[in-house]
Design an enzyme around this catalytic site. Structure first.
Site, PDB file in Angstrom:
ATOM      1  N   GLY A  31      32.029  33.402  49.529  1.00 43.10           N
ATOM      2  CA  GLY A  31      30.717  33.870  49.961  1.00 43.10           C
ATOM      3  C   GLY A  31      30.723  35.309  50.439  1.00 43.10           C
ATOM      4  N   LEU A  33      28.948  37.742  49.080  1.00 39.73           N
ATOM      5  CA  LEU A  33      29.299  38.343  47.788  1.00 39.73           C
ATOM      6  C   LEU A  33      29.000  39.837  47.747  1.00 39.73           C
ATOM      7  CD1 LEU A  33      27.923  35.494  45.484  1.00 39.73           C
ATOM      8  CD2 LEU A  33      30.164  35.694  46.579  1.00 39.73           C
ATOM      9  N   GLU A  35      29.851  43.728  45.170  1.00 43.43           N
ATOM     10  CA  GLU A  35      29.879  44.178  43.764  1.00 43.43           C
ATOM     11  C   GLU A  35      31.060  43.611  42.981  1.00 43.43           C
ATOM     12  OE1 GLU A  35      29.335  46.387  46.494  1.00 43.43           O
ATOM     13  OE2 GLU A  35      29.256  48.356  45.528  1.00 43.43           O
ATOM     14  N   HIS A  37      32.379  40.613  43.280  1.00 41.92           N
ATOM     15  CA  HIS A  37      31.977  39.278  42.819  1.00 41.92           C
ATOM     16  C   HIS A  37      30.934  39.395  41.708  1.00 41.92           C
ATOM     17  CE1 HIS A  37      33.164  38.256  47.108  1.00 41.92           C
ATOM     18  NE2 HIS A  37      33.919  37.451  46.407  1.00 41.92           N
ATOM     19  N   GLY A 147      39.318  38.115  41.147  1.00 41.51           N
ATOM     20  CA  GLY A 147      39.427  39.563  41.287  1.00 41.51           C
ATOM     21  C   GLY A 147      40.877  40.019  41.214  1.00 41.51           C
ATOM     22  N   GLN A 153      47.301  36.733  44.559  1.00 45.55           N
ATOM     23  CA  GLN A 153      46.549  35.489  44.347  1.00 45.55           C
ATOM     24  C   GLN A 153      46.359  35.224  42.854  1.00 45.55           C
ATOM     25  OE1 GLN A 153      42.990  34.049  46.670  1.00 45.55           O
ATOM     26  NE2 GLN A 153      41.897  34.908  44.960  1.00 45.55           N
ATOM     27  N   SER A 178      36.131  44.376  49.353  1.00 44.71           N
ATOM     28  CA  SER A 178      36.497  43.222  50.158  1.00 44.71           C
ATOM     29  C   SER A 178      35.346  42.852  51.085  1.00 44.71           C
ATOM     30  CB  SER A 178      37.729  43.572  50.994  1.00 44.71           C
ATOM     31  OG  SER A 178      37.901  42.609  52.002  1.00 44.71           O
ATOM     32  N   SER A 179      35.128  41.529  51.249  1.00 43.06           N
ATOM     33  CA  SER A 179      34.106  41.080  52.200  1.00 43.06           C
ATOM     34  C   SER A 179      34.492  41.502  53.605  1.00 43.06           C
ATOM     35  CB  SER A 179      33.978  39.557  52.158  1.00 43.06           C
ATOM     36  OG  SER A 179      33.677  39.151  50.855  1.00 43.06           O
ATOM     37  N   ARG A 180      35.796  41.727  53.849  1.00 42.18           N
ATOM     38  CA  ARG A 180      36.262  42.090  55.194  1.00 42.18           C
ATOM     39  C   ARG A 180      35.912  43.537  55.547  1.00 42.18           C
ATOM     40  NH1 ARG A 180      40.548  38.260  53.824  1.00 42.18           N
ATOM     41  NH2 ARG A 180      40.500  36.611  55.372  1.00 42.18           N
TER      42      ARG A 180
HETATM   43  O1  PAF Z   1      39.659  34.984  46.691  1.00 39.56           O
HETATM   44  C1  PAF Z   1      38.972  34.202  47.371  1.00 39.56           C
HETATM   45  O2  PAF Z   1      37.841  34.474  47.745  1.00 39.56           O
HETATM   46  C2  PAF Z   1      39.552  32.846  47.757  1.00 39.56           C
HETATM   47  O3  PAF Z   1      40.908  32.935  48.038  1.00 39.56           O
HETATM   48  C3  PAF Z   1      39.277  31.751  46.719  1.00 39.56           C
HETATM   49  C4  PAF Z   1      39.976  32.029  45.409  1.00 39.56           C
HETATM   50  C5  PAF Z   1      37.783  31.609  46.495  1.00 39.56           C
HETATM   51  C6  PAF Z   1      39.800  30.403  47.227  1.00 39.56           C
HETATM   52  O4  PAF Z   1      39.187  30.024  48.409  1.00 39.56           O
END
Ligand code: PAF
Length: 273
Positions: A31, A33, A35, A37, A147, A153, A178-180
């Site tokens: 969530g 979200l 650009e 995403h 991403g 990841q 990043s959302s952060r």
């Molecule tokens: O990259 C993310 O936002 C999360 O690690 C993911 C892949 C949605 C899993 O919760």
């Protein structure tokens, strides 16, 4: 666009699409979200008949002292964005829908999850692999989108899909955001530019022919340390597939870093292909 909250509803809808012979793409997100995403969802809409975006702030990938509670949320804005791009469904389960109180089955990974972010976030990738496996089982997509900013990841998910024979194509996409970033105040936002400056420097050294990982890392560390608000978690060069540290920069290599700006931990990287 449908908003769906239960596993049962997702399954019924996906089955109906399958009966019509339609292909399904999944964009897993937590969530808030941005650009990055949007770019993944756009790609998914281009490549599939139907796109499901999951919006689930997955508690099992956060350590006890991490930012689960503070993590930004804006479900209505997320839905608007998904709808405007052409997603067919947003799946937004409650944690209790995903994890029974006596949940005890995990998908974990050796080797790749022990370096880089896995070192300072020891349970993180177990939570990611578990929730992504669950989402794959619920949505049964043809393709899933992640991403490239979270390069470790992405490598871990690709390996999981290969190792567990999951019949899903994993698509990576490049936009870095990043959302952060939303945690940063104005001064911190300026300080955070040091990450992209360090990436730029490292990349340039490699392009100019530097092959010593130590030399590239040292220059990047020096650069980051020139910013008083930055505190390095790690700067590392690893093999692009195994995520193990390398001494020589010989493709495929991932040069990745995690840096605290104030209390916010940010990641960035570049890939030598
Ligand atoms: O990259 C993310 O936002 C999360 O690690 C993911 C892949 C949605 C899993 O919760």
């Amino acid at each position: 666009m449908e908003k769906v909250y239960t596993v049962k509803e997702v399954r019924e809808q996906v089955k109906a699409w399958r009966r019509e012979g339609l292909t399904v793409g999944l964009v897993p997100t937590m969530g808030y979200l941005h650009e990055g995403h949007a770019s993944l969802i756009k790609k998914a809409v281009e490549q599939n008949d139907k796109v499901v975006v999951s919006v689930f702030l997955n508690p099992t990938q956060f350590g006890p002292t991490e930012d689960l509670e503070a993590y930004p949320r804006d479900f209505e804005a997320d839905c608007k964005l998904c709808e405007s791009i052409g997603a067919a469904m947003v799946f937004h389960p409650e944690p209790s829908e995903m994890y029974a109180p006596d949940f005890c089955t995990w998908v974990d990974m050796d080797v790749l999850s022990k370096t880089l972010c896995g070192k300072s976030r020891p349970i993180h990738f177990r939570g990611v692999c578990t929730v992504v496996s669950k989402l794959f089982n619920i949505v049964t997509p043809d393709r899933a989108y992640f991403g490239q900013k979270d390069a470790q990841q992405l490598a871990i998910i690709r390996r999981m899909v290969r190792d567990l024979n999951m019949d899903i194509e994993i698509v990576g996409d490049g936009l870095a955001k990043s959302s952060r970033n939303t945690y940063l105040n104005e001064e911190e936002r300026k300080a955070a530019l040091i990450l992209s400056k360090a990436v730029f420097l490292g990349k340039k050294m490699v392009e100019d022919g530097e092959t010593s990982a130590a030399a590239v890392k040292e220059a990047m560390i020096k650069k980051i340390e020139s910013e008083p608000m930055a505190k390095i978690d790690y700067v590392e060069a690893v093999d692009g597939l195994s995520m193990q540290p390398v001494e020589e920069i010989k493709a495929p290599v991932l040069v990745a870093m995690a840096v605290y700006i104030g209390k916010t931990r940010l990641i960035d990287n570049f890939i030598v292909e």
